[in-house]
Design a protein around this motif. Structure first.
Motif, PDB file in Angstrom:
ATOM      1  N   ASN A 211      -9.079  -6.740  -3.977  1.00  0.00           N
ATOM      2  CA  ASN A 211      -8.178  -7.241  -2.934  1.00  0.00           C
ATOM      3  C   ASN A 211      -7.292  -6.128  -2.389  1.00  0.00           C
ATOM      4  OD1 ASN A 211      -9.159  -9.786  -3.186  1.00  0.00           O
ATOM      5  ND2 ASN A 211      -7.574 -10.470  -4.624  1.00  0.00           N
ATOM      6  N   CYS A 212      -6.866  -5.254  -3.272  1.00  0.00           N
ATOM      7  CA  CYS A 212      -6.009  -4.133  -2.859  1.00  0.00           C
ATOM      8  C   CYS A 212      -6.754  -3.252  -1.861  1.00  0.00           C
ATOM      9  CB  CYS A 212      -5.611  -3.347  -4.101  1.00  0.00           C
ATOM     10  SG  CYS A 212      -4.671  -1.854  -3.778  1.00  0.00           S
ATOM     11  N   ILE A 213      -7.991  -2.920  -2.182  1.00  0.00           N
ATOM     12  CA  ILE A 213      -8.768  -2.046  -1.305  1.00  0.00           C
ATOM     13  C   ILE A 213      -9.025  -2.734   0.035  1.00  0.00           C
ATOM     14  CG2 ILE A 213     -11.038  -0.960  -1.008  1.00  0.00           C
ATOM     15  CD1 ILE A 213     -10.942  -0.528  -4.115  1.00  0.00           C
ATOM     16  N   LEU A 214      -9.314  -4.052  -0.022  1.00  0.00           N
ATOM     17  CA  LEU A 214      -9.558  -4.792   1.223  1.00  0.00           C
ATOM     18  C   LEU A 214      -8.315  -4.825   2.110  1.00  0.00           C
ATOM     19  CD1 LEU A 214     -11.753  -7.773  -0.012  1.00  0.00           C
ATOM     20  CD2 LEU A 214     -12.435  -5.848   1.435  1.00  0.00           C
ATOM     21  N   SER A 215      -7.123  -4.741   1.485  1.00  0.00           N
ATOM     22  CA  SER A 215      -5.899  -4.736   2.284  1.00  0.00           C
ATOM     23  C   SER A 215      -5.453  -3.308   2.606  1.00  0.00           C
ATOM     24  CB  SER A 215      -4.792  -5.486   1.558  1.00  0.00           C
ATOM     25  OG  SER A 215      -4.350  -4.750   0.435  1.00  0.00           O
ATOM     26  N   ASN A 216      -6.347  -2.360   2.414  1.00  0.00           N
ATOM     27  CA  ASN A 216      -6.113  -0.942   2.718  1.00  0.00           C
ATOM     28  C   ASN A 216      -5.120  -0.278   1.776  1.00  0.00           C
ATOM     29  OD1 ASN A 216      -7.952  -0.904   4.763  1.00  0.00           O
ATOM     30  ND2 ASN A 216      -6.456  -1.074   6.419  1.00  0.00           N
ATOM     31  N   GLY A 217      -4.947  -0.810   0.578  1.00  0.00           N
ATOM     32  CA  GLY A 217      -4.074  -0.172  -0.401  1.00  0.00           C
ATOM     33  C   GLY A 217      -4.854   0.751  -1.325  1.00  0.00           C
ATOM     34  N   SER A 218      -4.122   1.433  -2.223  1.00  0.00           N
ATOM     35  CA  SER A 218      -4.741   2.284  -3.245  1.00  0.00           C
ATOM     36  C   SER A 218      -4.388   1.721  -4.613  1.00  0.00           C
ATOM     37  CB  SER A 218      -4.214   3.712  -3.180  1.00  0.00           C
ATOM     38  OG  SER A 218      -4.302   4.249  -1.898  1.00  0.00           O
ATOM     39  N   CYS A 219      -5.401   1.505  -5.462  1.00  0.00           N
ATOM     40  CA  CYS A 219      -5.160   0.938  -6.785  1.00  0.00           C
ATOM     41  C   CYS A 219      -4.558   1.973  -7.715  1.00  0.00           C
ATOM     42  CB  CYS A 219      -6.464   0.428  -7.400  1.00  0.00           C
ATOM     43  SG  CYS A 219      -7.332  -0.749  -6.366  1.00  0.00           S
ATOM     44  N   GLY A 220      -3.643   1.529  -8.562  1.00  0.00           N
ATOM     45  CA  GLY A 220      -3.031   2.410  -9.559  1.00  0.00           C
ATOM     46  C   GLY A 220      -2.320   1.569 -10.596  1.00  0.00           C
ATOM     47  N   TYR A 230      -0.725   0.306  -4.320  1.00  0.00           N
ATOM     48  CA  TYR A 230       0.177   1.149  -3.536  1.00  0.00           C
ATOM     49  C   TYR A 230      -0.210   1.066  -2.063  1.00  0.00           C
ATOM     50  CZ  TYR A 230       1.748   3.161  -7.938  1.00  0.00           C
ATOM     51  OH  TYR A 230       2.265   3.326  -9.188  1.00  0.00           O
ATOM     52  N   CYS A 231       0.795   0.853  -1.220  1.00  0.00           N
ATOM     53  CA  CYS A 231       0.517   0.626   0.192  1.00  0.00           C
ATOM     54  C   CYS A 231       0.983   1.798   1.050  1.00  0.00           C
ATOM     55  CB  CYS A 231       1.194  -0.655   0.666  1.00  0.00           C
ATOM     56  SG  CYS A 231       0.732  -2.070  -0.361  1.00  0.00           S
ATOM     57  N   ARG A 232       0.406   1.860   2.221  1.00  0.00           N
ATOM     58  CA  ARG A 232       0.653   2.942   3.154  1.00  0.00           C
ATOM     59  C   ARG A 232       2.136   3.081   3.519  1.00  0.00           C
ATOM     60  NH1 ARG A 232      -3.240   4.415   7.500  1.00  0.00           N
ATOM     61  NH2 ARG A 232      -4.303   2.507   6.916  1.00  0.00           N
ATOM     62  N   ASP A 233       2.842   1.926   3.591  1.00  0.00           N
ATOM     63  CA  ASP A 233       4.254   1.970   3.979  1.00  0.00           C
ATOM     64  C   ASP A 233       5.161   2.326   2.804  1.00  0.00           C
ATOM     65  OD1 ASP A 233       4.160  -0.257   2.431  1.00  0.00           O
ATOM     66  OD2 ASP A 233       4.928  -1.641   3.940  1.00  0.00           O
ATOM     67  N   GLY A 234       4.575   2.668   1.662  1.00  0.00           N
ATOM     68  CA  GLY A 234       5.390   3.053   0.519  1.00  0.00           C
ATOM     69  C   GLY A 234       5.737   1.898  -0.394  1.00  0.00           C
ATOM     70  N   SER A 235       5.405   0.670   0.012  1.00  0.00           N
ATOM     71  CA  SER A 235       5.676  -0.468  -0.861  1.00  0.00           C
ATOM     72  C   SER A 235       4.534  -0.600  -1.864  1.00  0.00           C
ATOM     73  CB  SER A 235       5.807  -1.750  -0.038  1.00  0.00           C
ATOM     74  OG  SER A 235       4.553  -2.099   0.495  1.00  0.00           O
ATOM     75  N   SER A 236       4.705  -1.506  -2.819  1.00  0.00           N
ATOM     76  CA  SER A 236       3.633  -1.742  -3.777  1.00  0.00           C
ATOM     77  C   SER A 236       3.734  -3.165  -4.283  1.00  0.00           C
ATOM     78  CB  SER A 236       3.715  -0.754  -4.936  1.00  0.00           C
ATOM     79  OG  SER A 236       4.950  -0.869  -5.596  1.00  0.00           O
ATOM     80  N   SER A 237       2.607  -3.741  -4.641  1.00  0.00           N
ATOM     81  CA  SER A 237       2.577  -5.120  -5.112  1.00  0.00           C
ATOM     82  C   SER A 237       1.263  -5.342  -5.844  1.00  0.00           C
ATOM     83  CB  SER A 237       2.679  -6.064  -3.908  1.00  0.00           C
ATOM     84  OG  SER A 237       2.000  -7.270  -4.164  1.00  0.00           O
ATOM     85  N   GLN A 238       1.275  -6.279  -6.784  1.00  0.00           N
ATOM     86  CA  GLN A 238       0.033  -6.585  -7.498  1.00  0.00           C
ATOM     87  C   GLN A 238      -1.001  -7.183  -6.565  1.00  0.00           C
ATOM     88  OE1 GLN A 238      -0.035  -8.734 -11.167  1.00  0.00           O
ATOM     89  NE2 GLN A 238       0.020  -6.687 -12.030  1.00  0.00           N
ATOM     90  N   LEU A 239      -0.523  -7.869  -5.527  1.00  0.00           N
ATOM     91  CA  LEU A 239      -1.418  -8.726  -4.756  1.00  0.00           C
ATOM     92  C   LEU A 239      -2.084  -8.036  -3.584  1.00  0.00           C
ATOM     93  CD1 LEU A 239       0.855 -11.874  -4.785  1.00  0.00           C
ATOM     94  CD2 LEU A 239      -1.115 -11.380  -6.238  1.00  0.00           C
ATOM     95  N   GLY A 240      -1.680  -6.818  -3.285  1.00  0.00           N
ATOM     96  CA  GLY A 240      -2.270  -6.123  -2.148  1.00  0.00           C
ATOM     97  C   GLY A 240      -1.213  -5.819  -1.109  1.00  0.00           C
ATOM     98  N   CYS A 241      -1.680  -5.362   0.044  1.00  0.00           N
ATOM     99  CA  CYS A 241      -0.747  -4.893   1.058  1.00  0.00           C
ATOM    100  C   CYS A 241      -0.707  -5.838   2.246  1.00  0.00           C
ATOM    101  CB  CYS A 241      -1.119  -3.490   1.514  1.00  0.00           C
ATOM    102  SG  CYS A 241      -1.203  -2.318   0.167  1.00  0.00           S
ATOM    103  N   GLY A 242      -0.466  -7.115   2.006  1.00  0.00           N
ATOM    104  CA  GLY A 242      -0.334  -8.057   3.110  1.00  0.00           C
ATOM    105  C   GLY A 242       0.878  -7.681   3.936  1.00  0.00           C
ATOM    106  N   ILE A 243       0.765  -7.730   5.265  1.00  0.00           N
ATOM    107  CA  ILE A 243       1.937  -7.495   6.093  1.00  0.00           C
ATOM    108  C   ILE A 243       2.699  -8.804   6.179  1.00  0.00           C
ATOM    109  CG2 ILE A 243       2.767  -6.753   8.350  1.00  0.00           C
ATOM    110  CD1 ILE A 243       1.357  -4.569   6.779  1.00  0.00           C
ATOM    111  N   ARG A 244       3.738  -8.926   5.344  1.00  0.00           N
ATOM    112  CA  ARG A 244       4.529 -10.149   5.366  1.00  0.00           C
ATOM    113  C   ARG A 244       5.755  -9.888   6.231  1.00  0.00           C
ATOM    114  NH1 ARG A 244       4.514 -10.954  -0.941  1.00  0.00           N
ATOM    115  NH2 ARG A 244       4.011  -8.764  -0.764  1.00  0.00           N
ATOM    116  N   PRO A 245       5.952 -10.676   7.315  1.00  0.00           N
ATOM    117  CA  PRO A 245       7.022 -10.408   8.266  1.00  0.00           C
ATOM    118  C   PRO A 245       8.386 -10.340   7.580  1.00  0.00           C
ATOM    119  CG  PRO A 245       5.624 -12.195   9.035  1.00  0.00           C
ATOM    120  CD  PRO A 245       5.189 -11.877   7.652  1.00  0.00           C
ATOM    121  N   GLY A 246       8.618 -11.206   6.622  1.00  0.00           N
ATOM    122  CA  GLY A 246       9.903 -11.230   5.926  1.00  0.00           C
ATOM    123  C   GLY A 246      10.197  -9.891   5.285  1.00  0.00           C
TER     124      GLY A 246
END
Ligand SMILES: *[C@@H]1O[C@H](CO)[C@@H](O)[C@H](O)[C@H]1NC(C)=O
Ligand SMILES: *[C@@H]1O[C@H](CO)[C@@H](O)[C@H](O)[C@H]1NC(C)=O
Ligand SMILES: *[C@@H]1O[C@H](CO)[C@@H](O)[C@H](O)[C@H]1NC(C)=O
Ligand SMILES: *[C@@H]1O[C@H](CO)[C@@H](O)[C@H](O)[C@H]1NC(C)=O
Ligand SMILES: *[C@@H]1O[C@H](CO)[C@@H](O)[C@H](O)[C@H]1NC(C)=O
Ligand SMILES: *[C@@H]1O[C@H](CO)[C@@H](O)[C@H](O)[C@H]1NC(C)=O
Ligand SMILES: *[C@@H]1O[C@H](CO)[C@@H](O)[C@H](O)[C@H]1NC(C)=O
Ligand SMILES: *[C@@H]1O[C@H](CO)[C@@H](O)[C@H](O)[C@H]1NC(C)=O
Length: 261
Positions: A211-220, A230-246
């Protein structure tokens, strides 16, 4: 111009309502580092759960460190070194061969059974243990065709396959089923049988990395050695890099209004 108190209030509510990602202001160098692949000679495209080479420790799990030594990919499992012959991300298999036996079956530095860490790896089907006897009697009943002659300290000796006799030491090494049949049919010599290696399946955290790779993140892994994306914008989450507006609003708020990040 003062920012409106109302705006601050709305953003404050947003902040406590949404679950912020693990590290909002993380450095995106982790995203970049963990996006790089491990490559060594012909082995390429190796990523999570493996690390080593130009992939820092937080890009893989403990126990899955790879080294590129003299153009050979090496993994250490329970203090034995194995050369990695192949990595298959579809089935999560790595094919390995014991380095102490590569082209050197008569003189391993120490006689040691193959033991793997079952928290990290499993044997795959189609693998069986080959038992090798060292220091066995030269003449013995049984299939002497399989004996492998060695000269150790100027003394002629044999390595006996699956010995039914008393030998001074025995060790077991996993091999593919077809290697055993090839040995019995005389198609290969023992010296080459172990070079073919065996496969191990590595531990997979269900769908998390996919799921992480599908959301364009890097697993670590995070500081607690748990999976993290790990996400492109510097955030990180177990669930992937969903762009959540909040979260985006929160990020903008912290960044531009409070100058935190
Ligand atoms: C990100 O991390 C790298 C290395 O860890 C460091 O050199 C760089 O200054 C950091 N950047 C920010 C914005 O913190
Ligand atoms: C690297 O491999 C070559 C050829 O197999 C060998 O001659 C050389 O000694 C090796 N070097 C090291 C550092 O192991
Ligand atoms: C395994 O390889 C490393 C270098 O990659 C070496 O330092 C270590 O001594 C080797 N261990 C054994 C048991 O051969
Ligand atoms: C080989 O034997 C060891 C120890 O007896 C065991 O843990 C392992 O599962 C066996 N390997 C295979 C491939 O059956
Ligand atoms: C070979 O001889 C050396 C020195 O005499 C000894 O240390 C070693 O244990 C011997 N190796 C074997 C396999 O007997
Ligand atoms: C390897 O394991 C077998 C039993 O599984 C044991 O009899 C043998 O002594 C072990 N060999 C070594 C070198 O530890
Ligand atoms: C190995 O297989 C067992 C049983 O199928 C499973 O419970 C365990 O999680 C597996 N271990 C790894 C490292 O995949
Ligand atoms: C991932 O990146 C690709 C190319 O940069 C883009 O086309 C795709 O929409 C992105 N996917 C997601 C889920 O952000």
């Amino acid at each position: 111009m003062d920012s409106s108190p109302c705006l601050h209030f709305i953003l404050f509510v947003l902040l406590i309502l949404i679950k912020p990602p693990t590290s909002l202001c993380a450095n995106d160098s982790r995203y970049t580092s963990c996006g790089t692949e491990f490559a060594c000679k012909s082995l390429r495209y190796i990523k999570y759960p493996f690390w080593g080479g130009n992939r820092p420790e937080f890009c893989g799990k403990p126990g899955y460190k790879l080294d590129c030594v003299n153009e050979t990919t090496v993994i250490s499992i329970k203090s034995l070194n194995y050369s990695v012959i192949d990595v298959d991300y579809r089935s999560h298999f790595i094919k390995v061969a014991r380095m102490d036996y590569l082209g050197n079956i008569c003189h391993p530095s120490i006689l040691q059974n193959t033991t793997i860490d079952f928290a990290l790896f499993n044997y795959t089907s189609g693998t069986q243990n080959l038992t090798l006897g060292y220091g066995c009697p030269l003449h013995h009943p049984g299939d002497a065709d399989l004996d492998y002659p060695c000269t150790i300290n100027n003394t002629r000796t044999n390595i006996v396959v699956n010995p039914s006799i008393e030998c001074s030491q025995t060790i077991s090494i996993p091999v593919f089923d077809n290697v055993v049949s090839d040995l019995h049919l005389g198609r290969i010599k023992l010296g080459h049988a172990l070079d073919r290696g065996f496969t191990l399946q590595w531990y997979v955290e269900s769908e998390l990395c996919k799921n992480c790779i599908l959301s364009n993140g890097s697993c670590g892994i995070d500081d607690y050695k748990s999976f993290i994306c790990y996400c492109r914008d510097g955030s990180s989450s177990q669930l992937g890099c969903g762009i959540r507006p909040g979260i985006f609003a929160c990020h903008v708020y912290l960044h531009y209004f409070l100058n935190i990040c």
